[in-house]
Design an enzyme around this catalytic site. Structure first.
Site, PDB file in Angstrom:
ATOM      1  N   ASP A   1       5.145   6.478  -0.733  1.00 38.11           N
ATOM      2  CA  ASP A   1       5.027   6.861   0.679  1.00 38.11           C
ATOM      3  C   ASP A   1       6.379   7.203   1.315  1.00 38.11           C
ATOM      4  OD1 ASP A   1       2.316   6.322   0.581  1.00 38.11           O
ATOM      5  OD2 ASP A   1       2.537   4.276   1.364  1.00 38.11           O
TER       6      ASP A   1
ATOM      7  N   SER B   1       8.161   1.117   3.173  1.00 37.58           N
ATOM      8  CA  SER B   1       8.577   2.481   2.839  1.00 37.58           C
ATOM      9  C   SER B   1       9.352   3.098   4.003  1.00 37.58           C
ATOM     10  CB  SER B   1       7.350   3.342   2.526  1.00 37.58           C
ATOM     11  OG  SER B   1       6.611   2.767   1.470  1.00 37.58           O
TER      12      SER B   1
ATOM     13  N   LYS C   1       2.770   4.860   9.111  1.00 44.07           N
ATOM     14  CA  LYS C   1       1.808   5.956   8.873  1.00 44.07           C
ATOM     15  C   LYS C   1       0.394   5.410   8.746  1.00 44.07           C
ATOM     16  CE  LYS C   1       0.946   4.825   4.418  1.00 44.07           C
ATOM     17  NZ  LYS C   1      -0.361   4.410   3.899  1.00 44.07           N
TER      18      LYS C   1
HETATM   19  O1  C5P Z   1       4.729   3.859  -5.206  1.00 43.33           O
HETATM   20  P1  C5P Z   1       4.610   2.450  -4.707  1.00 43.33           P
HETATM   21  O2  C5P Z   1       5.700   1.548  -5.234  1.00 43.33           O
HETATM   22  O3  C5P Z   1       4.451   2.353  -3.226  1.00 43.33           O
HETATM   23  O4  C5P Z   1       3.253   1.917  -5.321  1.00 43.33           O
HETATM   24  C1  C5P Z   1       2.965   0.534  -5.403  1.00 43.33           C
HETATM   25  C2  C5P Z   1       1.837   0.333  -6.391  1.00 43.33           C
HETATM   26  O5  C5P Z   1       0.628   0.908  -5.873  1.00 43.33           O
HETATM   27  C3  C5P Z   1       2.025   1.021  -7.737  1.00 43.33           C
HETATM   28  O6  C5P Z   1       2.704   0.212  -8.639  1.00 43.33           O
HETATM   29  C4  C5P Z   1       0.587   1.265  -8.186  1.00 43.33           C
HETATM   30  O7  C5P Z   1       0.044   0.062  -8.721  1.00 43.33           O
HETATM   31  C5  C5P Z   1      -0.138   1.521  -6.895  1.00 43.33           C
HETATM   32  N1  C5P Z   1      -0.275   2.969  -6.590  1.00 43.33           N
HETATM   33  C6  C5P Z   1      -1.201   3.700  -7.311  1.00 43.33           C
HETATM   34  N2  C5P Z   1      -1.363   5.039  -7.020  1.00 43.33           N
HETATM   35  C7  C5P Z   1      -0.641   5.622  -6.045  1.00 43.33           C
HETATM   36  C8  C5P Z   1       0.305   4.882  -5.294  1.00 43.33           C
HETATM   37  C9  C5P Z   1       0.464   3.538  -5.593  1.00 43.33           C
HETATM   38  O8  C5P Z   1      -1.886   3.187  -8.206  1.00 43.33           O
HETATM   39  N3  C5P Z   1      -0.856   6.910  -5.767  1.00 43.33           N
END
Ligand code: C5P
Length: 306
Positions: free
Chosen positions: A146, A113, A18
């Site tokens: 994601d 993802s 994406k």
């Molecule tokens: O959700 P995911 O594991 O992909 O996110 C990885 C890291 O990215 C999270 O631990 C956070 O530090 C950051 N993140 C964030 N805000 C979001 C998505 C991700 O701060 N909306």
């Protein structure tokens, strides 16, 4: 087909990478995440997974992209996806997972993802667990911000930490994707963004501009270009200053807009049409640099027949 010698009982699925055409980032929340207002769009660059029944859990990765930093244990998002479906359904049977990667690793295009999204579809089929799309979306949101979008694909407005989705209508667009040799870890880029904005009162916009939604719908790249925005771009550039040269090169080659994809460092360059994308690609790949011509939107995670 990227896999050879699979048992007849294997299930194959794929999910797209994406880009975020708009990525607005609100202040850091109490749980460490950031509320987003984003427009996700799936691109025609695919992660493919093959799941097979096995005596013990295993995972192996192949592909065109730099594979160095991918965990090959329970920390891999595909393995976590199998474990999550196991918890939801009571299944514990071991599987072997093969992943063929085309989405740049650590690039801000959701490659890990996408592996999780494809694995959710594949394991649901392999185990005949019959989870609905809504149930899979709930599991996806636990796995990563994601993952729900990559299950759904197409184009979507994303809110919350990216897991609250509303489909949007989009005509096709043409892009050149320019990966970087470096990886950026998403939490580090969010951390740098927080530092950059420590003195600023950050307000998240409530909605996407009407002119952007209209340009998406009509498939008008010239009208879309001025609306592409990524609040994380400066933070990614600070962590990888080379990005600036890539972005400048894209503009110099005539791209309508250039942007850092998600938390970077992959860059996406918007072209007028396929021929224009080919011309930008030729200019950006001078000196042997790897770049890919692609289109959007692409469909979400789905099973692939052999
Ligand atoms: O959700 P995911 O594991 O992909 O996110 C990885 C890291 O990215 C999270 O631990 C956070 O530090 C950051 N993140 C964030 N805000 C979001 C998505 C991700 O701060 N909306």
């Amino acid at each position: 087909m990227p896999f050879r010698h699979l048992p007849d009982s294997s299930v194959i699925a794929r999910a797209p990478g994406k880009i975020n055409l708009v990525l607005r980032v609100g202040p850091r929340r109490a749980d460490g995440y950031h509320d987003l207002l984003t427009c996700f769009q799936a691109v025609d660059v695919w992660e493919t997974v093959a799941l097979s029944p096995a005596d013990e859990f295993s995972i192996a990765v192949s592909g065109d992209v730099n594979l160095g930093e991918i965990p090959l244990d329970g920390n891999n998002l595909a393995m976590k996806a199998v474990a999550a479906v196991g918890r939801a359904t009571g299944r514990t049977d071991a599987v072997s997972i093969l992943i063929d990667k085309k989405v740049p690793v650590g690039g801000g295009m959701g490659g890990g993802s996408a592996d999780a999204a494809a694995t959710l579809i594949a394991i649901n089929e392999l185990w005949k667990t019959g989870l609905s799309q809504v149930e899979l979306l709930d599991i996806a949101a636990e796995l990563g911000s994601d993952v729900p979008f990559l299950l759904e694909g197409g184009t979507a407005l994303g809110r919350g930490r990216g897991e609250i989705l509303e489909p949007l209508k989009s005509s096709p667009f043409h892009w050149v994707i320019v990966p970087s040799m470096e990886h950026l870890a998403t939490p580090g880029v969010y951390g740098r963004l927080d530092e950059l904005r420590s003195e600023v009162d950050v307000v998240l916009p409530e909605s996407l501009p009407d002119a952007f939604i209209d340009a998406l719908y009509r498939g008008d790249p010239e009208a879309l270009a001025p609306h592409l925005i990524n609040d994380m771009a400066q933070a990614a550039i600070d962590l990888e200053p080379e990005l600036e040269a890539t972005l400048e090169k894209g503009l110099a080659c005539g791209a309508l807009a250039v942007m850092v994809s998600g938390s970077g460092p992959t860059c996406a360059m918007l072209a007028r049409d396929h021929h224009h994308a080919e011309a930008i690609h030729a200019a950006c790949s001078e000196g042997g640099r790897y770049a890919v011509v692609t289109t959007s939107p692409a469909r979400g995670a789905h099973l692939v027949s052999r």
